[in-house]
Structures are given as C-alpha cells and as structure tokens.
Design a protein around this motif. Sequence first.
Motif, short mmCIF file in Angstrom:
data_model
loop_
_atom_site.label_atom_id
_atom_site.label_comp_id
_atom_site.label_asym_id
_atom_site.label_seq_id
_atom_site.Cartn_x
_atom_site.Cartn_y
_atom_site.Cartn_z
N ASN A 1 40.99 16.99 188.85
CA ASN A 1 41.83 17.30 190.01
C ASN A 1 43.04 18.16 189.68
O ASN A 1 43.77 18.55 190.59
N HIS A 2 43.23 18.46 188.40
CA HIS A 2 44.44 19.19 188.05
C HIS A 2 44.22 20.00 186.77
O HIS A 2 43.73 19.46 185.77
N LEU A 3 44.58 21.28 186.82
CA LEU A 3 44.63 22.13 185.64
C LEU A 3 46.08 22.47 185.35
O LEU A 3 46.80 22.92 186.24
N PRO A 4 46.54 22.27 184.13
CA PRO A 4 47.93 22.57 183.83
C PRO A 4 48.18 24.09 183.82
O PRO A 4 47.38 24.84 183.27
N CYS A 5 49.23 24.52 184.45
CA CYS A 5 49.57 25.94 184.43
C CYS A 5 50.06 26.33 183.05
O CYS A 5 50.71 25.55 182.34
N GLY A 6 49.74 27.55 182.66
CA GLY A 6 50.19 28.01 181.36
C GLY A 6 49.30 29.12 180.83
O GLY A 6 48.38 29.59 181.51
N LEU A 7 49.57 29.52 179.60
CA LEU A 7 48.83 30.60 178.94
C LEU A 7 48.27 30.08 177.62
O LEU A 7 49.02 29.53 176.80
N ILE A 8 46.97 30.23 177.44
CA ILE A 8 46.30 29.84 176.18
C ILE A 8 45.78 31.10 175.51
O ILE A 8 45.01 31.85 176.12
N ARG A 9 46.21 31.33 174.31
CA ARG A 9 45.62 32.39 173.47
C ARG A 9 45.04 31.70 172.24
O ARG A 9 45.74 31.03 171.50
N ASP A 10 43.74 31.88 172.03
CA ASP A 10 43.06 31.08 171.01
C ASP A 10 42.06 31.94 170.26
O ASP A 10 41.41 32.82 170.83
N TRP A 11 41.95 31.67 168.96
CA TRP A 11 40.92 32.27 168.11
C TRP A 11 40.73 31.34 166.91
O TRP A 11 41.60 30.54 166.58
N PRO A 12 39.58 31.39 166.25
CA PRO A 12 39.32 30.45 165.16
C PRO A 12 40.05 30.83 163.87
O PRO A 12 40.24 32.01 163.57
N ASP A 13 40.46 29.80 163.12
CA ASP A 13 41.01 30.04 161.79
C ASP A 13 39.91 30.40 160.79
O ASP A 13 40.15 31.10 159.81
#
Length: 304
Positions: free
Chosen positions: A42-54
């Motif tokens: 019911n809810h997605l947190p607002c924000g920015l995700i930048r992701d890549w594998p180590d």
Amino acid sequence: MYKRQAYEIEITQETVFLRGSSPVGIFYGIQTLRQLIERDRNHLPCGLIRDWPDLPVRMIMLDLARQMEHPDYIRRVIDFCARYKLNALHLHLTDDENSCLYHEDYPWLMHPHALQADQVQALVTYARQYYIDVIPEIESLGHSKMFIRHPQAGDILHQSKAKSLHAIPGYTNVLCPASSLTTKYLDAMYERCSELFPSDSIHIGCDEVNLAGCARCEAKWPDVSAGDQFLQHLHRCIEMAEKYGKKTALWNDMFWRGWRGTNLNIDIDNIVKDIPPSSVVIYDWHYSKIPVDITSKFKTLDYD
C-alpha cells in the motif's frame, strides 16, 4: 560490467521512474521494485535509489553429481537467483559418485537421471531470460572414483603404491594424466559442454589431487615431477577447452597446499608463465581459515 548492471529508481508522490544503462539493469531495478512492493503493497517510500553490484559475478553452485535434482528444482533455483540478482549458476556435473551430464559414450558413469541435451538446453534458455549464465563443471583430474565402473578402469585411473581409500586397490580416484583414455574422455565431455552451454568457460575442477607414485606416469615422464605433471595436464585441458572456444576455470587449492600433505612444488610466482591468465579463471576457496594475502597475490598475477 558494473555500469551495465546499474539502475536508478526515482519514486515521487505521483510516479515511479526506472532507468537502466542496459536491459539487465532494468531487470535488476524491477527486482528491487518487487521487493519494495512486497514489503508494503500500500505504500512506496519516496526517494532516489541508485544501485549497482560490487561484484560483477554473483554465483551459486549446485552439486548435482552428489545429489541429482529434477530440472524443475533447478528452475526454482534459477528463480531464486533472479529474485536476488545472482547472475551465474555453477553446475557441478561430475564427481566421485556420478556424471550428471549424459554422454552416450560413457554409460557406466551416468546417473540414471543424468541431464539430457534437451533438458540442458531448456534450462540454459530459461536462465538466459533472467540474465543468468550457467557454467558447467567437469572434474578433470581428481574426484573421479566413478571410473571404477568403467570397463577399462585400470587403464584410466591413476596408479598408487600406497593403500587407497578412494577407488580400487592399486589406484586412486584420479584420472591418470599419462593415459590416452583420460584425454579422450575429457575431450568428449568438453565438446558436449561447448555444444550445450553458451557460457564462455568450462570449469575443470582439478582440486584435491594426489599424484603420488604412479608407475605409468613415471614410465612416460621419468624426469618430470608430480607438480610439473599437474601443470602439463592443466595445459592439455586448457588447450582442449580453447579448441571448443572456451576459457578454463579451476579451483586454486592445489597451487597453495597440494592435497593432504602432497607437495607438488608448484611455485605460485611462476604460474603466469605456465598458465596464461587470459585463458584461465581461478576460483579461490579454502577449507577453513582464509590466508589474508591470497586474493592480493592472485591480483598481482593478473588473474580474474
């Protein structure tokens, strides 16, 4: 490699933006969104995700030779890998117990439910849609006790002057590097792997090998040490794999300690000139405590 797997998710009050530098990046971003949604539908947190594998390669291994599994189970493992962004599945297909990759020339070695060509091709296709590489392992020296069932066992297993706990009296669980039957078997299995697995490498095992005291090897190579026999065999395996357009992967334990006190006298600092890094990927593993300098040592030798 890292950038190719990167993605960005931007969540606002009104929208969700998913960006990726490649299709695999988009795929990994979708997996992260799935995890967020499953945590709170019911809810997605607002924000920015930048992701890549180590780590560019993240792998799980199935030991099918000791515990053969149904293809449906392997598909469930592939689903697990996809969900958690693992991008390689290592199939340990042969060992002392059985071969689980079917080959019609070696029926004595096969598990009753060894994977047939069409089953392998279906699994590889299934994995590729999730950006997962399936890597086959064919034990190419030790871990070969299954050859006691071969009608020419005495002509293919490594001889031993010591009492053996592995195979039959006078032999070990090692494929004899001086036997032409060893080369014939490995060539057939590498060819089959090259036909069925699009991975750029074949893992050849070559761990936990005792090369002590074989009359056949001593007769063929009277002045060659056990360590040099081991390296000669690796060269033959590398050449066979290259013939089918494949790199070679192998375990590293024999370079560091030999097997159960067997000193092969392999100088790690001279491996570069003996085994070309461009053709070989070394898998680093240990029984218990990991020596702190091992990873840095291989990096200085320019191995993957």
